[in-house]
Design a protein around this motif. Structure first.
Motif, PDB file in Angstrom:
ATOM      1  N   SER A 312     -12.791   9.205  -3.135  1.00  0.00           N
ATOM      2  CA  SER A 312     -13.147   8.750  -1.004  1.00  0.00           C
ATOM      3  C   SER A 312     -12.563   7.767  -1.364  1.00  0.00           C
ATOM      4  CB  SER A 312     -14.971   8.830  -1.231  1.00  0.00           C
ATOM      5  OG  SER A 312     -14.853   8.466  -0.298  1.00  0.00           O
ATOM      6  N   PRO A 313     -11.563   7.818  -0.113  1.00  0.00           N
ATOM      7  CA  PRO A 313     -10.964   7.068  -0.204  1.00  0.00           C
ATOM      8  C   PRO A 313     -11.822   5.314   0.358  1.00  0.00           C
ATOM      9  CG  PRO A 313      -9.661   8.265   1.218  1.00  0.00           C
ATOM     10  CD  PRO A 313     -10.742   9.241   0.035  1.00  0.00           C
ATOM     11  N   ALA A 314     -12.774   5.497   1.189  1.00  0.00           N
ATOM     12  CA  ALA A 314     -13.933   5.283   1.976  1.00  0.00           C
ATOM     13  C   ALA A 314     -14.454   3.945   0.817  1.00  0.00           C
ATOM     14  CB  ALA A 314     -15.014   5.510   2.398  1.00  0.00           C
ATOM     15  N   ASP A 315     -14.678   4.345  -0.155  1.00  0.00           N
ATOM     16  CA  ASP A 315     -14.459   3.377  -1.598  1.00  0.00           C
ATOM     17  C   ASP A 315     -13.249   2.565  -2.229  1.00  0.00           C
ATOM     18  OD1 ASP A 315     -17.218   4.747  -1.207  1.00  0.00           O
ATOM     19  OD2 ASP A 315     -16.806   6.323  -2.871  1.00  0.00           O
ATOM     20  N   CYS A 316     -12.135   2.731  -0.868  1.00  0.00           N
ATOM     21  CA  CYS A 316     -10.604   2.253  -2.086  1.00  0.00           C
ATOM     22  C   CYS A 316     -10.378   0.981  -1.139  1.00  0.00           C
ATOM     23  CB  CYS A 316     -10.174   3.077  -2.489  1.00  0.00           C
ATOM     24  SG  CYS A 316     -11.058   4.330  -3.871  1.00  0.00           S
ATOM     25  N   ILE A 317     -10.241  -0.155  -1.436  1.00  0.00           N
ATOM     26  CA  ILE A 317      -8.766   0.229  -0.783  1.00  0.00           C
ATOM     27  C   ILE A 317      -7.446   0.521  -0.628  1.00  0.00           C
ATOM     28  CG2 ILE A 317      -7.155  -2.610   0.046  1.00  0.00           C
ATOM     29  CD1 ILE A 317      -9.579  -3.924  -1.185  1.00  0.00           C
ATOM     30  N   VAL A 318      -6.953   1.535   0.748  1.00  0.00           N
ATOM     31  CA  VAL A 318      -5.420   2.120   0.719  1.00  0.00           C
ATOM     32  C   VAL A 318      -4.711   1.369   0.934  1.00  0.00           C
ATOM     33  CG1 VAL A 318      -5.021   4.347   1.578  1.00  0.00           C
ATOM     34  CG2 VAL A 318      -7.441   3.988   1.159  1.00  0.00           C
ATOM     35  N   VAL A 319      -3.464   1.333   0.236  1.00  0.00           N
ATOM     36  CA  VAL A 319      -2.726   0.333  -0.190  1.00  0.00           C
ATOM     37  C   VAL A 319      -0.849   1.634   0.292  1.00  0.00           C
ATOM     38  CG1 VAL A 319      -0.802  -0.844  -0.795  1.00  0.00           C
ATOM     39  CG2 VAL A 319      -3.130  -1.215  -1.083  1.00  0.00           C
ATOM     40  N   ARG A 320      -0.672   1.612   1.226  1.00  0.00           N
ATOM     41  CA  ARG A 320       0.527   2.416   1.261  1.00  0.00           C
ATOM     42  C   ARG A 320       2.391   1.626   1.136  1.00  0.00           C
ATOM     43  NH1 ARG A 320       4.201   4.900   5.706  1.00  0.00           N
ATOM     44  NH2 ARG A 320       5.574   6.200   4.668  1.00  0.00           N
ATOM     45  N   THR A 321       2.700   1.897  -0.082  1.00  0.00           N
ATOM     46  CA  THR A 321       4.145   1.669  -1.432  1.00  0.00           C
ATOM     47  C   THR A 321       4.883   1.753  -1.112  1.00  0.00           C
ATOM     48  OG1 THR A 321       3.140   3.037  -2.890  1.00  0.00           O
ATOM     49  CG2 THR A 321       2.202   0.976  -3.346  1.00  0.00           C
ATOM     50  N   LYS A 322       6.048   1.057  -1.840  1.00  0.00           N
ATOM     51  CA  LYS A 322       7.149   1.017  -0.906  1.00  0.00           C
ATOM     52  C   LYS A 322       8.006   1.344   0.090  1.00  0.00           C
ATOM     53  CE  LYS A 322       7.187   3.988  -5.603  1.00  0.00           C
ATOM     54  NZ  LYS A 322       7.696   4.977  -6.403  1.00  0.00           N
ATOM     55  N   ALA A 323       7.140   0.038   1.059  1.00  0.00           N
ATOM     56  CA  ALA A 323       7.228   0.305   2.087  1.00  0.00           C
ATOM     57  C   ALA A 323       9.007   0.033   2.751  1.00  0.00           C
ATOM     58  CB  ALA A 323       6.807  -0.748   2.961  1.00  0.00           C
ATOM     59  N   ASP A 324       9.535  -0.818   1.494  1.00  0.00           N
ATOM     60  CA  ASP A 324      11.428  -1.193   1.816  1.00  0.00           C
ATOM     61  C   ASP A 324      12.388   0.351   2.113  1.00  0.00           C
ATOM     62  OD1 ASP A 324      12.871  -1.022  -0.928  1.00  0.00           O
ATOM     63  OD2 ASP A 324      10.110  -1.020  -0.351  1.00  0.00           O
ATOM     64  N   LYS A 325      11.254   1.003   1.533  1.00  0.00           N
ATOM     65  CA  LYS A 325      12.278   2.932   2.494  1.00  0.00           C
ATOM     66  C   LYS A 325      12.224   3.216   3.424  1.00  0.00           C
ATOM     67  CE  LYS A 325      11.444   4.996  -2.900  1.00  0.00           C
ATOM     68  NZ  LYS A 325      11.259   6.292  -3.014  1.00  0.00           N
ATOM     69  N   ASP A 326      11.779   3.152   4.501  1.00  0.00           N
ATOM     70  CA  ASP A 326      11.611   3.411   5.260  1.00  0.00           C
ATOM     71  C   ASP A 326      10.876   2.623   6.387  1.00  0.00           C
ATOM     72  OD1 ASP A 326       9.023   3.459   5.180  1.00  0.00           O
ATOM     73  OD2 ASP A 326       8.883   5.847   4.704  1.00  0.00           O
ATOM     74  N   GLN A 327      11.297   1.098   6.166  1.00  0.00           N
ATOM     75  CA  GLN A 327      10.315  -0.040   6.777  1.00  0.00           C
ATOM     76  C   GLN A 327       9.635   0.152   7.524  1.00  0.00           C
ATOM     77  OE1 GLN A 327      12.835  -2.529   6.998  1.00  0.00           O
ATOM     78  NE2 GLN A 327      13.658  -2.095   5.608  1.00  0.00           N
ATOM     79  N   ASP A 329       4.678   0.181   7.355  1.00  0.00           N
ATOM     80  CA  ASP A 329       3.675  -0.876   7.500  1.00  0.00           C
ATOM     81  C   ASP A 329       3.305  -0.464   5.940  1.00  0.00           C
ATOM     82  OD1 ASP A 329       3.994  -1.972   9.291  1.00  0.00           O
ATOM     83  OD2 ASP A 329       2.070  -1.072  10.191  1.00  0.00           O
ATOM     84  N   GLY A 330       3.139  -1.608   5.623  1.00  0.00           N
ATOM     85  CA  GLY A 330       2.721  -0.977   4.135  1.00  0.00           C
ATOM     86  C   GLY A 330       3.155  -2.506   2.953  1.00  0.00           C
ATOM     87  N   ILE A 331       3.238  -2.233   1.624  1.00  0.00           N
ATOM     88  CA  ILE A 331       3.475  -3.232   0.785  1.00  0.00           C
ATOM     89  C   ILE A 331       4.765  -2.888   0.013  1.00  0.00           C
ATOM     90  CG2 ILE A 331       1.098  -4.102   0.003  1.00  0.00           C
ATOM     91  CD1 ILE A 331       1.857  -3.343  -2.488  1.00  0.00           C
ATOM     92  N   SER A 332       5.826  -3.681  -0.524  1.00  0.00           N
ATOM     93  CA  SER A 332       7.080  -4.093  -1.234  1.00  0.00           C
ATOM     94  C   SER A 332       6.826  -4.371  -2.607  1.00  0.00           C
ATOM     95  CB  SER A 332       8.366  -3.182  -0.681  1.00  0.00           C
ATOM     96  OG  SER A 332       9.632  -3.408  -1.360  1.00  0.00           O
ATOM     97  N   VAL A 333       7.268  -4.557  -3.644  1.00  0.00           N
ATOM     98  CA  VAL A 333       7.021  -5.387  -4.911  1.00  0.00           C
ATOM     99  C   VAL A 333       8.952  -5.081  -4.458  1.00  0.00           C
ATOM    100  CG1 VAL A 333       5.464  -4.983  -6.230  1.00  0.00           C
ATOM    101  CG2 VAL A 333       7.266  -3.362  -6.392  1.00  0.00           C
ATOM    102  N   ARG A 334       9.554  -5.103  -4.460  1.00  0.00           N
ATOM    103  CA  ARG A 334      10.959  -5.448  -4.146  1.00  0.00           C
ATOM    104  C   ARG A 334      11.208  -6.955  -2.680  1.00  0.00           C
ATOM    105  NH1 ARG A 334      14.565  -1.387  -6.301  1.00  0.00           N
ATOM    106  NH2 ARG A 334      13.419   0.610  -7.056  1.00  0.00           N
ATOM    107  N   THR A 335      11.103  -6.554  -2.089  1.00  0.00           N
ATOM    108  CA  THR A 335      10.888  -7.551  -1.117  1.00  0.00           C
ATOM    109  C   THR A 335       9.605  -8.568  -0.877  1.00  0.00           C
ATOM    110  OG1 THR A 335       9.659  -6.275   0.752  1.00  0.00           O
ATOM    111  CG2 THR A 335      12.332  -5.777   0.388  1.00  0.00           C
ATOM    112  N   GLY A 336       8.800  -7.907  -1.597  1.00  0.00           N
ATOM    113  CA  GLY A 336       7.325  -9.253  -0.921  1.00  0.00           C
ATOM    114  C   GLY A 336       6.460  -8.892  -0.275  1.00  0.00           C
ATOM    115  N   GLN A 337       7.023  -7.352   0.999  1.00  0.00           N
ATOM    116  CA  GLN A 337       6.474  -7.597   2.090  1.00  0.00           C
ATOM    117  C   GLN A 337       4.788  -7.070   1.974  1.00  0.00           C
ATOM    118  OE1 GLN A 337       8.996  -4.427   4.459  1.00  0.00           O
ATOM    119  NE2 GLN A 337       6.422  -3.417   4.816  1.00  0.00           N
TER     120      GLN A 337
END
Length: 425
Positions: A312-327, A329-337
């Protein structure tokens, strides 16, 4: 007191500028004088002298003489501060053994301190925790407990329980005589108050164990969601294999990190999906098992949508990844965003889980089990039934507290407690 004398290298093994070798026991003075030829030993004063054995110099060393009982172990003790090369340490070790001094076992110095009344079991355990501390918060808690914070609390409870037992037993012994009416009413109130204090203290046990052992954070998500990349980024090194091929991670990979002064265990897991591969299926089962015991769950998704069966997403911290691909919101380990924001979120969650540790906090399962048994005994105290049963309940609670500190029935606990110490402590 033991009649043998022990020694150990108390500083780190390997080449170092200074090596500290400790010696404790009744033969310490004689062994020290044999190596230094110093007859007039000044207590607790650093003295520079060449150590020799069989007429051969070992090293020019500082030594400190601590006559018992005013020493860490409560026995006569010596500290040699020599140059930290392997040859010097070996030569000093051979010289001490020639004087009848044997190598110490793990935790034996602290074990002797316990037997000689220098520390209780909670202080002894805290010494080990202080040595193992990797974060500021762990250090602060261990230092407080090494200073006797738990001991003082449990001894206060024991004193109050002892008084209560005395009053109840007086009623048993002099029941046929004229005793003041309502004499036990304050005792019943005191026992209820003690039960409340123990219950509140037990509530902090989970926080204390988390602080000692680390808050468990698991990274979950479908294959190729960026789990291994995030683990490597946060660890600052290549812990997990990163590949575009799905199903690369087959087992749980754990990394211990310092997050804002708090210890955390960060785990990378196999991608969650249906699979016919037997090995991958086992990895997914382990991922779900780790998630079930985790304190915090990070659910990673590349698309921004979450559809993981049984999670269940309600029991988690949901994080969108690879945000550098399409600019996005979220995180990117490539850019540090977004990484700073994610870390801030995690720090907040960890701080909430551990809470403040200003008050004495039980940190071990042994503490928690003893406190639970003591609380159960207090809750069974009932003056409306047989008074002798009430007295026995109080004695049981008193014994449970005594076993935590080692004031009673300590012998069976000693090997378990001290076996994990390092040599020289």
């Amino acid at each position: 007191m033991p009649d043998d004398t022990i020694y150990a290298l108390s500083s780190g093994h390997g080449k170092a500028a200074v090596g500290v070798v400790r010696m404790s026991g009744p033969h310490s003075r004689a062994a020290l004088q044999a190596l230094t030829r110093v007859t007039d030993l000044a207590p607790r004063r650093a003295t520079l002298k060449t150590l020799t054995h069989g007429g051969v110099p070992i090293d020019k060393s500082l030594f400190l003489w601590f006559p018992g009982p005013n020493s860490f172990s409560g026995e006569d003790m010596v500290e040699f501060h020599v140059h930290g090369g392997r040859a010097v340490i070996q030569a000093l070790s051979l010289a001490l053994e020639a004087q009848g001094v044997r190598p110490a076992t793990a935790g034996e110095f602290t074990k002797r301190a316990f037997f000689n009344g220098k520390v209780d079991l909670t202080e002894a355990e805290a010494i080990a925790d202080l040595i193992d501390a990797e974060t500021v918060a762990q250090q602060a808690l261990a230092l407080a407990q090494a200073g006797g914070s738990l001991l003082r609390l449990y001894e206060d409870w024991s004193r109050r329980l002892t008084k209560a037992v005395a009053y109840v037993e007086a009623t048993l012994d002099f029941g046929d005589e004229d005793l003041p009416s309502g004499m036990l009413d304050p005792i019943a109130f005191e026992i209820r108050q003690l039960a409340t204090e123990l219950s509140d203290h037990l509530d902090s046990a989970v926080r204390g164990e988390r602080l000692r052992n680390g808050v468990r954070i698991v990274i979950l998500g479908e294959p190729n969601a960026g789990k291994s990349s995030l683990l490597n980024y946060l660890a600052g090194r290549d812990v997990a294999i990163v590949s575009h091929r799905a199903g690369t991670t087959r087992d749980v990979l754990e990394v211990h990190l310092d997050l804002g002064g708090y210890p955390v265990i960060l785990a990378d897991t196999a991608g969650l999906r249906e699979t016919e591969d037997e090995i991958e299926a086992e990895g997914i089962a382990r991922a779900r098992a780790w998630a079930g015991n985790a304190d915090i769950r990070l659910l990673l998704t590349e698309t921004g949508t979450v559809d993981v069966p049984g999670l269940s997403p309600a029991d988690c911290i949901v994080v969108r990844t690879k945000a550098d691909k399409d600019q996005a919101d979220g995180i990117s380990v490539r850019t540090g965003q977004g990484i700073t924001e994610l870390l801030n979120t995690l720090r907040g969650r960890v701080a909430d889980l551990i809470g403040t540790v200003d008050a004495p906090t039980p940190t071990r399962e042994r503490h928690r089990q003893g406190l639970m048994a003591a609380l159960a005994a207090l809750n069974s105290f009932d003056l409306s039934t047989e008074i002798d049963l009430g007295a026995e309940a109080l004695r049981v609670a008193l014994a449970c507290l005594g076993r935590i500190t080692g004031r009673v029935d300590a012998e069976a606990l000693l090997d378990v407690i001290f076996q994990d110490f390092c040599i020289g402590k």
